[in-house]
Design a protein around this motif. Structure first.
Motif, short mmCIF file in Angstrom:
data_model
loop_
_atom_site.label_atom_id
_atom_site.label_comp_id
_atom_site.label_asym_id
_atom_site.label_seq_id
_atom_site.Cartn_x
_atom_site.Cartn_y
_atom_site.Cartn_z
N PHE C 31 6.61 -2.63 0.13
CA PHE C 31 6.54 -3.96 -0.86
C PHE C 31 5.65 -4.68 -1.28
CE2 PHE C 31 7.72 -8.53 -1.24
CZ PHE C 31 8.84 -8.52 -2.20
N THR C 32 4.53 -4.74 -0.49
CA THR C 32 3.41 -5.37 -0.83
C THR C 32 2.76 -4.83 -1.85
OG1 THR C 32 2.94 -5.91 1.59
CG2 THR C 32 1.01 -5.92 0.13
N TYR C 33 2.58 -3.47 -1.77
CA TYR C 33 1.88 -2.64 -3.09
C TYR C 33 2.60 -2.82 -4.30
CZ TYR C 33 -1.04 -1.77 0.66
OH TYR C 33 -1.88 -1.84 1.99
N VAL C 34 3.87 -2.48 -4.23
CA VAL C 34 4.70 -2.94 -5.40
C VAL C 34 4.43 -4.31 -6.11
CG1 VAL C 34 7.11 -2.78 -6.46
CG2 VAL C 34 6.28 -0.85 -4.74
N TYR C 35 4.57 -5.10 -5.11
CA TYR C 35 4.61 -6.57 -5.60
C TYR C 35 3.20 -6.88 -6.09
CZ TYR C 35 5.22 -11.70 -5.41
OH TYR C 35 5.30 -12.79 -5.54
#
Lengths: 362, 428, 358, 343
Positions: C31-35
């Protein structure tokens, strides 16, 4: 050479009075230590002398002049803060020169003074550094150096060693003592650590709750505490203080605490009193044979330090006593031992905690 | 050392900059001006020539965003801080601030003859003699069509005398055949709607000359606009977006061949000539008809002299120069503006364009001027016409997006006009 | 932006390795990287799109769907024609595709010519031709408005306003903050309440009364009219005071013991130590002043005192929004912002975090 | 106490040298002021010096903010369209009662000044959603930026970047994207959707007004929250890890409570900012469609400034009403921060 006198100094914040009328005279060239537990008003008193706080009533007199209205900057005193309060954005040199620049001293003179102070304190190599690049001890020296260069009427120290580790504290203590010897100025030093007070001071002022408990030379306070507060505060480990009732019988006086009765010479004039406190320092309690003993006690804990031994033991019906003995003692937990109070070093206080006698004749 | 010098220089220029605004030795006249196209450049050229002949006068054009003309200038004028002259569009609304040049122009009769009907627009109610300025641009509202689209769709252009309904049918047919997203677009402007409304029989004023915005004629027109938005003849992007009295045009969409018919006005000619060129045939057509008339709205921007000027003499002299037939011929000709000078209008202006479409459009609009309804002239000359226009578009817009019913919108229009004029009158 | 490129390059490498303490993948890592990736696109994308668009011709801007890069139609010299002719790709009736230059268009028929065979003209329905385009930057979007306006004067005014106003703001705000942070005095709470209370008043509300005041002071059409009214910012006082409150009081007292006057304490001790907060205020002040539009528009109406924001907006006419100029001029006003950002980004973000509304 | 090599410390860095040079004019200026200030201090005493330090700021503030506020109030009890107060007739509370003239306060349609009430209701809607999502996204972003990721400085800056843009530019950028022929619609059509006319649909307009204002200001609030997150001692997390606490629980039981003070500041600041919303949305949606995104400040601006009859009185009355609301919010903020300091 500067003499500082406080006359009935009082300080209140709003309705709360925190300094309750202090009279004190600090002689020129003396190293005076204000000592007391935290919140006793010692720092406030120092800041009143410095001019950082005003007085509510009373006078601060420096060299004969009442300086109540003078701001700090004009009193000619120097202060070393607990946090050192070095200006983080200035080099060590600038830190020391700042006060001199403010008094418009010529540049060469500033340079000379800073360099002299730096070499005396052995911080010459660090003059160009910023404070954050210094160790705690070095910062301490800079803070002292900043005070020295000013050639102040008196030095004020506000718990200057409390941020150092134990070893450094001992070393700096010695240096401070040496410094006083060398500079010879009037110094007022605030600490909550009675060891510092004992080792540094010419005169100790013991403060408690905004009042002076006792003023005197270190050993004077140690040997002749005027009240239970000073008795308990000066000396480490602290003096054993035991509440007791005094009863007269057979021309003798007995101190009664629980089932224990300790007889002392009747040469002390005590009227029969329900409440009395007697005190004995740990080194003034001896371990003796049962027949010579005042009391018997059970050992709770023995601390063997090699050269000396501390015993914590509880006589029946009495609070725990600390006993200090030189050398190594083969004593273990739970063992029963017999104790005797050294009468010559015993202290008696009345119900209000005021001294009755420091030392009781045999 | 160098940085020290630089610093001094910077401080020096800063100090100089702050002192700007002190007067120069010669007479300086300031004109607050805004641009829709190249008119600023053309005017500057003319002023340069004037300065060459009158070396003691310097004329500065202060070009501002149009927003400043509409919003800041009135406050500045009210505070007595205005320039010598300004190009304004709220002709009547600002009239209390205009300087009467009659004593300062050399030949008032020339002004009366050539600018007569437009001078009235600049006068305060009750005044019938003041000469305050001239029209830098006369505008006539009217529709453009994308003739190429009509040809591609094989739909005949409705001819002279066609009604708005005829046009609506035709453009829908074009749009259906070619899948054009916008059959018809009207500028979001009360001024644009007023012409057709008058054609439908709107009177705008009662018998005593007081504003009476809402009547059957206006309702007919507003109703049609409303219906066309509901049935997709008109896009909601113009009338259905933004609030209040904000202007929105469909010129970009028209230039992008997304619109079959675009109700706007003569001022679009220069930029269409520039942007569209010959990408398609953009054709100005005569105002469609209603039962009462076949009229557009006249309008435009005027260059007016202001009471705040400290040099009325020089302003008068400059105005004489600028309003001369020769200068205006050049000005209108280069800017492709419909002349606001009756003599030039009669004799024809030499327009500097070789675009046949632009020429046709200019001819069409110029020819429409005589046919403009007197009601339209009265409305344009009315001091608070913007109050009426604003009430009309803001409330009609709210009706089109469904916040109000049409009837509620009519009530609100009347109320808005009454309230604002009452507030104005209260100040005296 | 080059800086941003390399930094994101680095961080893409970081994406693969940077997880919490080498533990196994948790959904939050993904989620972090997508975000973050999405966030970076969302934050920079619109601005980049604006910048790209600003190089398109008016015709290019109108196109739908829009092209990514600015394109211009190729024009060719054809013998017998004075002007270069636009080149089209034409689908002929027989289905072949040819490159033809257009001579003129009449109605829905275009008259075209093969550049290699200038003699024969060919009639083509306009629906079957498509312009041939190449990458071309419309510099004229920038050069034209800049020529038309007195760019250097406006720039000079903007710089003076920004610099002088920021200096005054920093001086008087820091003095006030110093007074409020260092001293206990009668009325301090009242002043603070006042400061915070007015923190919330948008200038829009008092536009007209403020203009009245400025006219009474005879400052209309001077740069002072833009500089002075916004100098005493409550935000600045508040921010600086909050920061100064965190300075150790010992330092102030040490300075007093060092015979420093109150003024010297202010400028030799407190001011240098508040530098992070001052820098934050300076950046905000520069941005406010640089971006200021509505107020200068009201008080400045002579071109020699125009700021860039007024000057660059002067092409917004009554009836026409010329997007190609609007976009280009927006980019011009963005340049300093982008520079400030590129050079000071680390400083700004850590500065704000450190002043962090303590 | 970090150990640095002496060379590193003794030689001033380029930055320090630059600062030293840049500070030169400042030093001269401040040095010159030293003497007069010293004299003042001698005359007035230290106790009165704070007033001296406050004086310049308060003077500017008084002249350019307080006086206009007072004039504004005077406007609100007068009528007409004259600019100078002495030419404006006194009308008492008429402007206020005009604003308050409603059949039902819940139905703007029943009010004399329906746009004022629409403005209020639109503002309430906007503030509610904008603040909620602003806090949510700032928090999520701050939490993510607080993780151990490489290039954190860059990402932090990236989210902050729009804060530096002027409201007008922010609105232009997005308007350019959201137009009928804008890039977003191009994207939609290319994946098979219909074009959406964003500014014709009230819900979409409000959505984009909220979205764009969050886009523009989120970075600032994120930084405040990030500062709060970084101030949470790491031992707490380590202790929680030792206890085997689940991540979700750590968030609810440790992070959120400890972040609460910063979160409150963010909520209050965002709230105040949201009530003041004007330029961004005005340029983006023009307040439309109809009056769907017309907020209270735009109402004041239009009424007092943009209309042909500049109705200073009514606009001033509306702004006084807004001022009272903002003042209440201020008091709330004060109470909140007070409690934070005490806690």
């Amino acid at each position: 050479m500067t003499e500082i006198i406080l006359k009935d100094v009082r300080k209140a914040y709003g309705d709360v009075e925190v300094i309750h009328g202090i009279d004190l005279s600090i002689d020129s060239g003396k190293f005076v230590v204000f000592v007391g537990p935290s919140g006793c008003g010692k720092s406030t008193l120092l800041r009143i002398i410095a001019g950082l706080e005003g007085v509510t009533s009373g006078d601060v007199v420096i060299d004969g002049d009442v300086v109540n209205a003078q701001p700090a900057s004009e009193r000619g005193l120097a202060m070393v803060f607990q946090s050192y309060a070095l200006y983080p954005h200035m080099s060590v040199y600038k830190n020391m020169a700042f006060g001199l620049e403010n008094s418009k001293m010529p540049r060469e003179e500033i340079e000379k003074r800073v360099n002299d102070a730096a070499s005396m304190l052995q911080i010459t190599p660090y003059l160009k550094r910023r404070p954050k690049a210094l160790s705690g001890g070095q910062r301490q020296r800079v803070a002292i150096g900043r005070a020295i260069v000013r050639d102040p009427k008196a030095f004020l120290f506000d718990e200057p060693l409390s941020n150092l580790d134990a070893e450094l504290r001992v070393a700096m203590r010695k240096e401070l003592a040496g410094l006083h010897a060398k500079l010879g100025g009037t110094m007022i030093y605030v600490t909550h650590d009675q060891v510092e007070a004992m080792t540094l001071a010419n005169t100790i002022v013991v403060l408690n709750a905004g009042r002076i408990e006792q003023v005197g030379a270190p050993l004077d306070l140690y040997n002749r505490p005027q009240n239970t507060f000073v008795a308990g505060f000066i000396g480490s480990p602290r003096m054993n203080l035991v509440d007791a009732a005094a009863e007269a019988s057979d021309g003798r006086i007995e101190l009664v605490t629980g089932p224990q009765r300790i007889a002392i010479s009747s040469s002390i004039r005590i009227t029969r009193s329900d409440k009395i406190t007697f005190g004995a320092r740990p080194e003034h309690i001896e371990i003796v044979d049962e027949k010579d003993a005042d009391i018997a006690a059970t050992v709770d804990l023995s601390e063997q330090l090699g050269g000396e031994t501390y015993l914590y033991c509880t006589p029946e019906g009495m609070p725990q006593l600390t006993v200090h003995q030189l050398g190594q003692l083969p004593v273990h937990r739970g063992q029963e031992i017999h104790l005797r109070f050294d009468r010559a070093a015993m202290h008696l206080f009345d119900g209000d905690g005021r001294v009755i006698a420091n030392g009781i004749p045999q | 050392m160098i940085s020290r010098l630089n610093r001094l220089l910077v401080l020096g220029t800063a100090a100089m900059g702050l002192m700007v605004g002190t007067a120069l030795a010669e007479t300086e006249l300031r004109i607050t001006w805004y641009n829709d196209g190249n008119e600023g450049e053309v005017m500057r050229g003319i002023l340069d020539r004037y300065e060459a002949v009158n070396p003691d006068v310097k004329v500065t054009l202060d070009v501002v965003p149009y927003k400043a003309i509409l919003e800041s200038l009135p406050v500045q004028l009210a505070a007595g801080e205005g320039p010598d002259m300004a190009r304004v569009t709220d002709l009547g609304g600002l009239s209390e601030h205009y300087l009467d040049l009659r004593p300062h122009v050399s030949d008032p009769a020339y002004w009366e003859t050539n600018f007569g009907p437009f001078l009235k627009w600049l006068r305060q109610p009750g005044d019938d003699s003041a000469i305050s300025g001239f029209m830098t641009q006369l505008t006539v509202t009217g529709p453009y069509v994308n003739k190429t689209l009509f040809e591609q769709a094989g739909v005949e252009l409705p001819g002279d005398g066609a009604t708005w309904d005829d046009w609506a049918v035709a453009v829908r047919e074009v749009a259906d055949k070619l899948e054009i997203p916008i059959p018809m677009a009207w500028d979001r402007s009360g001024h644009r709607v007023s012409g057709p409304a008058i054609s439908m029989g709107a009177k705008m004023f009662d018998a005593d000359g007081n504003p009476a915005l809402v009547d059957d004629g206006l309702k007919t027109m507003a109703g049609k606009l409303y219906d066309w938005h509901q049935d997709g003849t008109m896009p909601k992007e113009l009338w259905g977006s933004v609030s209040g009295s904000q202007y929105l045009g469909a010129n970009e969409d028209f230039a992008n061949a997304q619109v079959a018919m675009y109700m706007s006005g003569s001022w679009q000619i220069p930029q269409f000539a520039d942007k569209i060129g010959d990408a398609f045939d953009w054709w100005a057509v005569p105002a469609p008809c209603g039962p009462a008339a076949c009229t557009g709205m006249p309008g435009g921007a005027a260059l007016v002299a202001l009471k705040t000027s400290e040099h009325p003499e020089e302003v008068g002299k400059l105005m004489d120069f600028l309003s001369s037939e020769e200068v205006l011929n050049e000005f209108y000709g280069k800017t492709l503006f419909i002349p606001g000078h009756l003599g030039l209008a009669a004799n024809g202006v030499e327009f500097h364009t070789d675009d046949p479409r632009a020429k046709h459009a200019l001819e069409t609009f110029a020819a429409a001027v005589p046919g403009i309804s007197p009601t339209a002239f009265d409305l344009q000359g009315y001091v608070y016409n913007r109050v009426m226009f604003n009430a009309l578009i803001s409330r009609l817009g709210e009706a089109i997006v469904g916040e109000l019913t049409l009837d509620e919108a009519y009530d609100r229009m009347t109320q808005d006009v009454e309230q604002q004029i009452a507030e104005k009158e209260r100040g005296g | 932006m080059a800086d941003a490129q390399t930094a994101s390059g680095r961080s893409i490498a970081g994406l693969l390795t940077a997880r919490r303490g080498g533990a196994s993948w948790h959904w939050t890592d993904v989620f972090t990287y997508v975000y973050l990736a999405f966030g970076v696109c969302l934050m920079f994308g619109p601005v980049l799109w604006l910048a790209l668009s600003s190089f398109k011709t008016p015709a290019g801007l109108l196109e739908f769907p829009p092209t990514l890069l600015p394109l211009g139609q190729i024009e060719v010299e054809v013998d017998g024609h004075d002007k270069p002719l636009p080149l089209y790709k034409v689908t002929m009736e027989d289905g072949t595709v040819r490159e033809l230059a257009q001579i003129r268009r009449i109605g829905i028929i275009a008259q075209m010519v093969d550049p290699n065979d200038p003699e024969t003209s060919i009639r083509v329905p306009i629906a079957s031709r498509e312009p041939i385009r190449e990458f071309r930057v419309a510099w004229e979007n920038y050069t034209k408005p800049l020529e038309r306006f007195n760019f250097l004067t406006y720039l000079n005014n903007s710089v003076i306003v920004t610099v002088v106003a920021t200096l005054i703001t920093l001086l008087i705000n820091s003095m006030a903050a110093f007074g409020l942070a260092i001293y206990e005095f009668k009325g301090r709470n009242a002043v603070m309440l006042f400061v915070i209370g007015t923190l919330m008043i948008p200038i829009t509300i008092i536009l007209v009364p403020a203009y009245l005041v400025v006219t009474q002071l005879n400052m209309v059409n001077t740069l002072w009219a833009v500089i002075l009214p916004g100098a005493a910012t409550p935000t600045g006082v508040f921010l600086l005071r909050q920061y100064m409150l965190t300075l150790p009081r010992d330092l102030i007292e040490a300075a007093r013991m060092d015979k420093a006057s109150e003024w010297a304490i202010y400028w030799r001790i407190v001011l240098p130590l508040s530098l992070p907060a001052i820098a934050v205020l300076a950046i905000f002040s520069v941005m406010w002043r640089w971006n200021d539009f509505l107020w200068p528009l009201v008080v400045l109406n002579r071109s020699e005192v125009y700021t860039l924001q007024i000057g660059l907006n002067a092409f917004q006419g009554e009836l026409d929004v010329q997007w190609h100029y609007v976009l280009a001029m927006t980019v011009v006003t963005l340049i300093p912002v982008a520079l400030v950002f590129a050079f000071l980004q680390r400083f700004i973000t850590t500065g704000i975090a450190s002043t962090g509304m303590k | 106490m970090a150990h640095q090599s002496p060379a590193e410390i003794d030689n001033p860095t380029f930055g320090e040298r630059f600062n030293a040079v840049a500070a030169w004019p400042m030093r001269v200026l401040f040095g010159l002021l030293e003497t007069p200030f010293r004299a003042l201090q001698r005359i007035l005493g230290i106790g009165r010096m704070p007033y001296i330090f406050l004086l310049p700021n308060l003077a500017f503030f008084g002249i350019f903010v307080i006086v206009p506020l007072i004039i504004n109030f005077a406007f609100s009890v007068t009528g007409g369209d004259e600019l100078f107060l002495n030419e404006r007739p006194y009308v008492g509370g008429e402007q206020y009662s005009y604003l308050a003239d409603c059949g039902s306060y819940l139905d703007p349609q029943s009010c004399r000044e329906d746009r004022f009430w629409r403005g209020i209701y639109n503002t309430i809607t906007f503030v509610f959603f904008q603040v909620a999502f602003m806090v949510l996204f700032s928090l999520v972003t701050a939490l993510i930026l607080n993780r151990e990721i490489r290039g954190r400085g860059f990402f932090r800056a990236a989210f902050f970047f729009p804060v530096l843009l002027s409201p007008v530019v922010v609105a232009l950028i997005w308007k350019w994207i959201l137009l009928r022929d804008g890039v977003l619609n191009a994207g939609l059509t290319s994946i098979g959707f219909e074009r959406i006319l964003f500014f014709v649909d009230p819900t979409w307009s409000m959505f984009w007004a909220i979205f764009v204002s969050i886009w523009a200001h989120m970075g600032f609030y994120t930084l405040i929250l990030l500062a709060g997150l970084q101030a949470i001692p790491p031992d707490l997390y380590e202790a929680a890890e030792m206890d085997g606490t689940k991540r979700e629980r750590v968030f609810w039981r440790i992070t959120l409570p400890l972040l609460w003070p910063n979160l409150l500041v963010v909520i209050v600041l965002a709230l105040i900012k949201a009530v003041q919303i004007f330029d961004e949305v005005f340029v983006l949606t023009g307040g439309g469609p109809g009056t769907a995104t017309q907020f209270i400040v735009q109402y004041i601006y239009t009424t007092g400034f943009a209309n042909q009859v500049q109705n200073f009185g009514l606009a001033a009355a509306a702004s006084v009403v807004l001022g009272v609301v903002l003042f209440v919010l201020t008091l709330v903020q004060l109470a909140v921060t007070r409690r934070k300091e005490d806690g």
